[in-house]
Write a protein that holds these residues in place. Structure first.
Motif, PDB file in Angstrom:
ATOM      1  N   ALA A  93      51.213  43.185 -12.883  1.00  0.00           N
ATOM      2  CA  ALA A  93      50.171  43.195 -13.909  1.00  0.00           C
ATOM      3  C   ALA A  93      50.728  43.652 -15.250  1.00  0.00           C
ATOM      4  N   THR A  94      51.587  44.647 -15.229  1.00  0.00           N
ATOM      5  CA  THR A  94      52.137  45.163 -16.488  1.00  0.00           C
ATOM      6  C   THR A  94      53.226  44.258 -17.048  1.00  0.00           C
ATOM      7  N   ALA A  95      53.770  43.387 -16.217  1.00  0.00           N
ATOM      8  CA  ALA A  95      54.819  42.478 -16.675  1.00  0.00           C
ATOM      9  C   ALA A  95      54.277  41.121 -17.096  1.00  0.00           C
ATOM     10  N   LEU A 102      39.899  44.083 -18.352  1.00  0.00           N
ATOM     11  CA  LEU A 102      38.641  44.809 -18.207  1.00  0.00           C
ATOM     12  C   LEU A 102      38.887  46.054 -17.376  1.00  0.00           C
ATOM     13  N   ALA A 103      38.412  47.200 -17.834  1.00  0.00           N
ATOM     14  CA  ALA A 103      38.558  48.459 -17.104  1.00  0.00           C
ATOM     15  C   ALA A 103      37.279  49.257 -17.212  1.00  0.00           C
ATOM     16  N   ALA A 104      36.972  50.029 -16.153  1.00  0.00           N
ATOM     17  CA  ALA A 104      35.801  50.905 -16.164  1.00  0.00           C
ATOM     18  C   ALA A 104      36.212  52.359 -15.989  1.00  0.00           C
ATOM     19  N   SER A 105      37.458  52.656 -16.264  1.00  0.00           N
ATOM     20  CA  SER A 105      37.963  54.027 -16.262  1.00  0.00           C
ATOM     21  C   SER A 105      39.132  54.094 -17.224  1.00  0.00           C
ATOM     22  N   GLU A 106      39.167  55.161 -18.008  1.00  0.00           N
ATOM     23  CA  GLU A 106      40.280  55.357 -18.937  1.00  0.00           C
ATOM     24  C   GLU A 106      41.462  56.038 -18.265  1.00  0.00           C
ATOM     25  N   ASN A 107      41.351  56.318 -16.963  1.00  0.00           N
ATOM     26  CA  ASN A 107      42.362  57.129 -16.299  1.00  0.00           C
ATOM     27  C   ASN A 107      43.550  56.346 -15.764  1.00  0.00           C
ATOM     28  N   ASP A 108      43.443  55.027 -15.664  1.00  0.00           N
ATOM     29  CA  ASP A 108      44.634  54.232 -15.387  1.00  0.00           C
ATOM     30  C   ASP A 108      45.517  54.221 -16.640  1.00  0.00           C
ATOM     31  N   VAL A 109      46.800  53.951 -16.440  1.00  0.00           N
ATOM     32  CA  VAL A 109      47.727  53.945 -17.575  1.00  0.00           C
ATOM     33  C   VAL A 109      47.590  52.590 -18.279  1.00  0.00           C
ATOM     34  N   LEU A 110      46.511  52.464 -19.032  1.00  0.00           N
ATOM     35  CA  LEU A 110      46.181  51.183 -19.668  1.00  0.00           C
ATOM     36  C   LEU A 110      47.192  50.802 -20.739  1.00  0.00           C
ATOM     37  N   THR A 111      47.941  51.785 -21.245  1.00  0.00           N
ATOM     38  CA  THR A 111      48.946  51.485 -22.279  1.00  0.00           C
ATOM     39  C   THR A 111      50.049  50.593 -21.755  1.00  0.00           C
ATOM     40  N   GLU A 112      50.197  50.492 -20.445  1.00  0.00           N
ATOM     41  CA  GLU A 112      51.254  49.659 -19.874  1.00  0.00           C
ATOM     42  C   GLU A 112      50.880  48.185 -19.831  1.00  0.00           C
ATOM     43  N   LEU A 113      49.613  47.865 -20.080  1.00  0.00           N
ATOM     44  CA  LEU A 113      49.152  46.483 -19.972  1.00  0.00           C
ATOM     45  C   LEU A 113      49.424  45.719 -21.252  1.00  0.00           C
ATOM     46  N   ASP A 114      49.714  44.442 -21.107  1.00  0.00           N
ATOM     47  CA  ASP A 114      49.929  43.548 -22.244  1.00  0.00           C
ATOM     48  C   ASP A 114      48.691  42.670 -22.396  1.00  0.00           C
ATOM     49  N   ALA A 115      47.650  43.263 -22.968  1.00  0.00           N
ATOM     50  CA  ALA A 115      46.374  42.562 -23.139  1.00  0.00           C
ATOM     51  C   ALA A 115      45.450  43.423 -23.973  1.00  0.00           C
ATOM     52  N   PRO A 116      44.560  42.820 -24.743  1.00  0.00           N
ATOM     53  CA  PRO A 116      43.481  43.615 -25.345  1.00  0.00           C
ATOM     54  C   PRO A 116      42.572  44.110 -24.233  1.00  0.00           C
ATOM     55  N   ILE A 117      42.097  45.343 -24.352  1.00  0.00           N
ATOM     56  CA  ILE A 117      41.360  45.984 -23.259  1.00  0.00           C
ATOM     57  C   ILE A 117      39.922  46.244 -23.681  1.00  0.00           C
ATOM     58  N   VAL A 145      43.548  57.589 -26.697  1.00  0.00           N
ATOM     59  CA  VAL A 145      44.519  57.487 -27.792  1.00  0.00           C
ATOM     60  C   VAL A 145      45.914  57.737 -27.237  1.00  0.00           C
ATOM     61  N   HIS A 146      46.877  56.895 -27.646  1.00  0.00           N
ATOM     62  CA  HIS A 146      48.268  57.031 -27.203  1.00  0.00           C
ATOM     63  C   HIS A 146      49.181  56.819 -28.412  1.00  0.00           C
ATOM     64  N   ASN A 147      50.012  57.814 -28.661  1.00  0.00           N
ATOM     65  CA  ASN A 147      50.935  57.750 -29.811  1.00  0.00           C
ATOM     66  C   ASN A 147      50.192  57.437 -31.115  1.00  0.00           C
ATOM     67  N   GLY A 148      49.018  58.042 -31.255  1.00  0.00           N
ATOM     68  CA  GLY A 148      48.249  57.873 -32.476  1.00  0.00           C
ATOM     69  C   GLY A 148      47.456  56.591 -32.565  1.00  0.00           C
ATOM     70  N   VAL A 151      43.705  53.029 -27.596  1.00  0.00           N
ATOM     71  CA  VAL A 151      44.172  52.108 -26.552  1.00  0.00           C
ATOM     72  C   VAL A 151      43.244  50.912 -26.374  1.00  0.00           C
ATOM     73  N   PRO A 152      41.934  51.092 -26.120  1.00  0.00           N
ATOM     74  CA  PRO A 152      41.085  49.915 -25.905  1.00  0.00           C
ATOM     75  C   PRO A 152      40.840  49.143 -27.203  1.00  0.00           C
ATOM     76  N   ALA A 153      40.744  47.848 -27.075  1.00  0.00           N
ATOM     77  CA  ALA A 153      40.333  47.025 -28.209  1.00  0.00           C
ATOM     78  C   ALA A 153      38.847  47.192 -28.477  1.00  0.00           C
ATOM     79  N   ALA A 154      38.074  47.488 -27.426  1.00  0.00           N
ATOM     80  CA  ALA A 154      36.634  47.706 -27.573  1.00  0.00           C
ATOM     81  C   ALA A 154      36.188  48.701 -26.509  1.00  0.00           C
ATOM     82  N   ILE A 155      35.277  49.587 -26.908  1.00  0.00           N
ATOM     83  CA  ILE A 155      34.717  50.578 -26.001  1.00  0.00           C
ATOM     84  C   ILE A 155      33.221  50.327 -25.926  1.00  0.00           C
TER      85      ILE A 155
END
Length: 532
Positions: A93-95, A102-117, A145-148, A151-155
């Motif tokens: 998924a990350t590759a 689409l995610a319903a929790s901010e606790n996965d490492v979403l920064t590893e994904l290559d997609a708007p979230i 927020v990651h490195n300033g 992370v999500p494109a929309a909340i």
């Protein structure tokens, strides 16, 4: 072996890997990744994708991070296998580039994904703190927020008022907030015409449906009052009430399905309908005449579809203090000890006024959000939305249930013949109290105490009386009624439009009081014929 343990050459090729698109049967324009952390997030994400999952321009692919599972993530792989979507491991998924995640929790490492979230809440808005903290679930600033960078494109928000809540929790993320309503509630609203169907699936008949809805944790209904299902079964007349239990997926994940079913085995054997964790709870709430709940999202959903709600536990420290859930908890009646459970349930139903919850719900959810959510999803995908997007109804419940195999019956203070599953240590006071037990399905201690032993085959009556000499009557169903025989061999065929077991109880009371076996049984006419 987890998928992540396999090298990339063993990753699934279609539909995730574009290098293998020539193996596809149907071409699509966009590829969406669904990120599942727990069963709770899976059910919420299924509500979201139900809005566009039939669009042939879009291919859905699911994933979950097996390397870093959530605390309550047990059961996710099994649920995905039952569901049957394409599933890839987190490494793949990350590759892989996706057009949307689409995610319903901010606790996965979403920064590893290559997609708007698109991040959506997994309840009505943001009503709960994480246990042991004052961080609002779904709005953890360290994850948003990651490195300033946000992370999500929309909340997603269910109500505009939550923008201020997000601003307090994570100011940089507020500009990404979008109001979409609540997909779960939207689906429930679109399902209200199916209440009769859901009641049939729950085997409710004409009975009053009492749905218990428990969240997870020590402050939940099941955490504080695990005995409540048995208490209700023992005090609510079986022929007048249907008791249904829904447990938050976190309960099943923390303790395991086998353990949950084992704990509830006595209640299930007495007729409790236990709804599985992955689907059916919405239908169980819609089918209810009264919902007994704790301070969980289910209480808000029940109020939103205008059900009488009784709160079963004191306040929870995880409820956000100024939230609509907290306001609901202050406004609805509490299940107390000064009156009987039946009186409190009947009172809640009688006193409920349609629309009484509306002011609170209007602060939790804005107008139905199908057009709002569809507009956001398709804008993120760069596609034109359908003209009239609508949510499909929720699925039928498929409860775990079992026919009650033993009853205590008798005449109550109003003169009605009633029966209760033989589960409670103290059943209501009854005249001509007696026990009825199924010869094959009841437990030995229940049969030893039985005044009436019944089976499914009329030809077994003599054998039942011989095997259980302490019983006064043996009974079995017939077409349209019940056949009963006493120890002397005297046999009667009773006919009435009621359950044969209740008819057997009627026969016992009439014989015990030397009255004719014909007459009125709670409004049903009973006819009788003596057999030789």
């Amino acid at each position: 072996m987890p998928e992540n343990a396999y090298p990339p050459s063993f990753w699934p090729k279609v539909p995730a890997d574009p290098a293998y698109d020539h193996w596809l049967t149907t071409e699509f324009d966009r590829k969406v990744l669904v990120v599942v952390r727990t069963l709770t997030t899976l059910t919420r994400l299924l509500d979201v994708v139900s809005l566009f999952g039939s669009d042939r321009r879009i291919q859905l692919v699911f994933t979950h991070d097996e390397r870093r599972p959530g605390i309550l993530s047990a059961g996710v792989p099994e649920a995905l296998r039952r569901l049957g979507p394409p599933v890839i491991g987190w490494g793949q998924a990350t590759a892989t580039r996706f057009d949307l995640a689409l995610a319903a929790s901010e606790n996965d490492v979403l920064t590893e994904l290559d997609a708007p979230i698109l991040l959506v809440p997994h309840g009505i808005g943001y009503q709960k703190y994480y246990p042991g903290s004052r961080v609002t679930s779904g709005l953890d600033p360290e994850k948003l927020v990651h490195n300033g960078e946000v992370v999500p494109a929309a909340i997603a928000l269910s109500h505009e008022s939550q923008r201020a809540q997000l601003t307090r929790s994570c100011p940089p993320a507020a500009e990404r907030a979008v109001v979409i309503g609540d997909p779960c509630l939207d689906r429930m609203v679109m399902s209200r015409h199916r209440v009769s169907r859901y009641r049939k699936a729950l085997d409710a008949g004409g009975r009053t449906v009492v749905t218990l809805a428990s969240t997870w944790g020590k402050h939940s209904l099941f955490g504080r009052r695990p005995e409540l299902p048995v208490e209700l079964l023992g005090c609510l007349p079986f022929d007048d009430y249907r008791v249904v239990l829904t447990l938050h997926p976190g309960v099943w994940a923390a303790h395991g399905p086998w353990q949950v079913r084992s704990w509830l085995r006595p209640a299930i054997a007495a007729g409790l309908a236990l709804v599985p964790p992955d689907h059916g709870w919405q239908a169980a709430v819609l089918a209810a005449d009264c919902v007994l709940s704790d301070e969980g999202s289910a209480a808000l959903y029940a109020a939103a579809v205008d059900k009488p709600v009784l709160l079963t536990t004191p306040g929870s420290p995880t409820t956000v203090a100024d939230s609509p859930l907290a306001a609901l908890a202050r406004s609805v009646p509490k299940l107390g000890t000064e009156f009987g459970l039946r009186d409190q349930i009947d009172g809640a139903i009688a006193r409920h006024r349609p629309g009484s919850h509306a002011p609170i719900i209007q602060e939790a959810v804005e107008d139905p959000g199908a057009p709002l959510l569809a507009g956001l999803l398709y804008a993120l995908l760069g596609l034109n939305p359908p003209d009239d997007p609508v949510f499909p109804p929720v699925a039928d419940p498929e409860p775990l249930t079992s026919p009650a195999a033993a009853f205590v019956a008798g005449v109550d203070a109003s003169g009605e013949l009633v029966r209760f599953p033989l589960v409670a240590e103290k059943a209501p006071d009854l005249e001509y109290r007696h026990v009825l037990a199924h010869a094959d399905n009841a437990e030995l201690r229940e049969l030893d105490a039985a005044t009436v032993v019944y089976a499914d085959e009329p030809g077994r009556l003599d054998d039942l009386l011989a095997h259980w000499p302490a019983a006064r009557l043996a009974a079995a169903p017939t077409d349209g009624g019940c056949l009963v025989r006493d120890s002397t061999g005297e046999t009667h065929a009773l006919t009435a439009d009621v359950d044969p077991v209740l008819l057997a109880a009627f026969a016992y009371v009439r014989l015990a009081t030397s009255r004719p076996l014909t007459g009125d049984l709670n409004g049903a006419a009973v006819s009788a014929l003596r057999r030789r």
